[in-house]
Design a protein around this motif. Structure first.
Motif, short mmCIF file in Angstrom:
data_model
loop_
_atom_site.label_atom_id
_atom_site.label_comp_id
_atom_site.label_asym_id
_atom_site.label_seq_id
_atom_site.Cartn_x
_atom_site.Cartn_y
_atom_site.Cartn_z
N VAL A 95 -44.88 59.60 123.22
CA VAL A 95 -43.54 59.70 123.84
C VAL A 95 -42.47 59.47 122.77
O VAL A 95 -42.68 58.71 121.82
CB VAL A 95 -43.35 58.67 124.98
CG1 VAL A 95 -44.34 58.92 126.11
CG2 VAL A 95 -43.47 57.24 124.48
N GLY A 96 -41.34 60.13 122.94
CA GLY A 96 -40.16 59.83 122.14
C GLY A 96 -40.29 60.23 120.68
O GLY A 96 -40.93 61.24 120.35
N ASP A 97 -39.68 59.46 119.82
CA ASP A 97 -39.48 59.90 118.44
C ASP A 97 -39.68 58.80 117.40
O ASP A 97 -39.16 58.88 116.29
CB ASP A 97 -38.06 60.47 118.30
CG ASP A 97 -37.00 59.45 118.72
OD1 ASP A 97 -37.31 58.25 118.80
OD2 ASP A 97 -35.85 59.87 118.98
N VAL A 98 -40.38 57.75 117.76
CA VAL A 98 -40.52 56.66 116.78
C VAL A 98 -41.67 56.98 115.81
O VAL A 98 -42.43 57.94 116.01
CB VAL A 98 -40.69 55.29 117.46
CG1 VAL A 98 -39.51 54.99 118.40
CG2 VAL A 98 -42.00 55.18 118.21
N THR A 99 -41.77 56.18 114.77
CA THR A 99 -42.77 56.43 113.74
C THR A 99 -44.18 56.48 114.32
O THR A 99 -45.01 57.30 113.92
CB THR A 99 -42.63 55.36 112.65
OG1 THR A 99 -41.31 55.51 112.10
CG2 THR A 99 -43.65 55.50 111.57
N SER A 100 -44.44 55.64 115.30
CA SER A 100 -45.77 55.62 115.94
C SER A 100 -46.10 56.95 116.60
O SER A 100 -47.25 57.39 116.61
CB SER A 100 -45.82 54.53 117.02
OG SER A 100 -45.52 53.27 116.46
N THR A 101 -45.07 57.61 117.17
CA THR A 101 -45.24 58.90 117.84
C THR A 101 -45.79 59.93 116.85
O THR A 101 -46.78 60.62 117.11
CB THR A 101 -43.86 59.39 118.37
OG1 THR A 101 -43.30 58.35 119.16
CG2 THR A 101 -43.97 60.68 119.14
N MET A 102 -45.12 60.01 115.71
CA MET A 102 -45.52 61.00 114.70
C MET A 102 -46.89 60.65 114.10
O MET A 102 -47.76 61.50 113.98
CB MET A 102 -44.46 61.05 113.59
CG MET A 102 -44.88 61.92 112.43
SD MET A 102 -43.74 61.86 111.04
CE MET A 102 -44.11 60.25 110.34
N ALA A 103 -47.06 59.39 113.73
CA ALA A 103 -48.28 58.99 113.00
C ALA A 103 -49.53 59.23 113.85
O ALA A 103 -50.53 59.77 113.35
CB ALA A 103 -48.16 57.52 112.59
N CYS A 104 -49.47 58.87 115.12
CA CYS A 104 -50.65 59.04 115.97
C CYS A 104 -50.91 60.52 116.26
O CYS A 104 -52.07 60.93 116.37
CB CYS A 104 -50.49 58.25 117.27
SG CYS A 104 -50.60 56.48 116.98
N SER A 105 -49.83 61.30 116.39
CA SER A 105 -50.03 62.75 116.63
C SER A 105 -50.79 63.37 115.46
O SER A 105 -51.72 64.15 115.67
CB SER A 105 -48.69 63.48 116.75
OG SER A 105 -47.88 62.86 117.67
N ILE A 106 -50.38 63.03 114.26
CA ILE A 106 -51.04 63.63 113.09
C ILE A 106 -52.51 63.22 113.04
O ILE A 106 -53.40 64.06 112.86
CB ILE A 106 -50.33 63.22 111.77
CG1 ILE A 106 -48.88 63.70 111.76
CG2 ILE A 106 -51.09 63.78 110.56
CD1 ILE A 106 -48.07 63.20 110.55
N ALA A 107 -52.75 61.91 113.20
CA ALA A 107 -54.14 61.44 113.12
C ALA A 107 -55.02 62.15 114.15
O ALA A 107 -56.12 62.62 113.84
CB ALA A 107 -54.19 59.93 113.31
N ALA A 108 -54.50 62.27 115.38
CA ALA A 108 -55.30 62.87 116.46
C ALA A 108 -55.51 64.37 116.23
O ALA A 108 -56.62 64.88 116.37
CB ALA A 108 -54.61 62.64 117.80
#
Ligand code: UD1
Length: 358
Positions: A95-108
């Motif tokens: 959800v949203g736009d925080v660093t966790s959003t991007m980092a987990c999307s890439i890993a997955a």
């Protein structure tokens, strides 16, 4: 279907809460796992939101803590990948736009999992914001977008995303707002500062462009204090801003700096405020729905519907811009505003209904 739900920082928690509540109702069909990255870790920025919004304890906490953008990104990717290698999921919902959003999307995505982005497609077109980079990268590898606005849909179409991937469902942050409104709770500050309904301001500031440079932060606050016409200003201070303010020493009789508030207390204050001054994005959505005048101290916004439809105005980051908006406010000339389509409290149900079809 195995679904990972990612939350890392304060603005994520109100967005995942209703999705989890809706998933609990269909829990046999969708097996979800809640992952907290630990980007925000203290009680005021994280724990209290879980308690107040009834979010279950995360199944996993990656405990990444503070760091530079790259440090946080790297730690989250490494730890989340490690988890996925041991216990894979079919889909990851961010959800949203925080660093966790991007980092987990890439890993997955790199492990072949599907990425679902709630609040996909919004853009400030300001590449100096870390959040804009997070949005661009996440959307580039997203398989399903759940969007909050027609502008987001258009942005995604322009980027060439297939129509079948774009699903306009509304705003889960507003689900949380409407559900919890009856539980909003008067904070201690109300009595301490002798507040009266519609006779005080709420202010929040945390964007690097506003708070990382001493002179800018000082000039902004001074202009707001002047423009408030002696009305009290309640300023719950974000940890990033607190670090900066320590060295500056700003004082004014009507400026009351307090610790970050819980969700129910913060929104009580906003609902009853004369106006809000902020550089947050999410708050402009909440003020729109509560029809409270809002001044955004940014030069752009990824949420233009809060201006074209809602009660928000883009004031900019130049402190000289503040006075004319304050004048308009005190003269009672602020727009009344309306509520964007499907910001109706049922977005999470629409998302889960759709997830069941995957
Ligand atoms: C992050 C998000 C931003 C969001 C904001 C809301 C990114 C790129 N930015 O920015 O979109 O609007 O959260 O708060 O993801 N800190 C604490 N306690 C905590 C968490 C942080 O004291 O629980 C301190 C950190 O040590 C750091 C500062 O606050 O010094 C900033 O935290 P950080 O997570 O780096 O980014 P935010 O500015 O909060």
């Amino acid at each position: 279907m195995k679904l990972d739900i990612i939350a890392g920082a304060r603005p994520n928690f109100m967005k995942i809460a209703p999705i989890i509540a809706a998933l609990e109702k269909v829990n046999i069909k969708i097996q979800y796992r809640l992952i907290h990255t630990g980007q925000h870790y203290d009680n005021k920025m994280s724990g209290s939101f879980f308690e107040q919004l009834g979010i279950p304890k995360p199944h996993v906490n990656l405990e990444v803590g503070s760091g530079t953008q790259a440090e946080q990104t790297a730690r989250i990717m490494e730890r989340y990948e490690n988890l996925l290698l041991k216990e894979p999921a079919d889909w990851v919902l961010v959800v949203g736009d925080v660093t966790s959003t991007m980092a987990c999307s890439i890993a997955a995505k790199k492990l072949g999992m599907g990425v679902i982005h709630v609040e996909g497609g919004i853009r400030s077109n300001d590449i100096t914001m870390p959040e804009e980079i997070n949005r661009m990268v996440t959307d580039a590898i997203t398989d399903i977008f759940y969007t909050t606005s027609e502008v987001a849909n258009q942005n995604l179409r322009k980027l060439g995303h297939d129509e079948s991937k774009i699903r306009y469902v509304g705003n889960t942050m507003i689900d949380t707002l409407l559900k919890n409104m009856p539980r909003f709770n008067k904070p201690k500050a109300w009595n301490v500062y002798d507040l009266n309904e519609k006779q005080y301001f709420v202010m929040t500031l945390h964007r690097p462009a506003n708070v990382d440079e001493e002179a800018q932060l000082k000039n902004l606050i001074n202009e707001i204090v002047k423009g408030a016409n002696d009305m009290p200003i309640i300023f719950p201070v974000h940890p990033r801003t607190a670090k900066m303010l320590k060295g500056i020493g700003i004082e004014a009789d009507n400026l009351h700096m307090i610790e970050p508030l819980g969700y129910l207390e913060f929104n009580y204050l906003v609902k009853h405020a004369f106006a809000v001054v902020t550089d947050s994005g999410g708050i402009t959505e909440e003020t729109t729905v509560m029809k409270v005048p809002c001044m955004t101290l940014r030069d752009n916004t990824e949420r233009p519907e809060t201006i074209t439809i809602g009660t928000n105005e883009l004031v900019g980051t130049n402190p000289d811009n503040i006075a004319p908006f304050m004048k308009k406010l005190h003269q009672g000339e602020w727009k009344a505003g309306d509520i964007p389509y499907l910001w109706d409290g049922h977005t999470a149900e629409r998302i889960v209904d759709d997830l069941l079809k995957l």
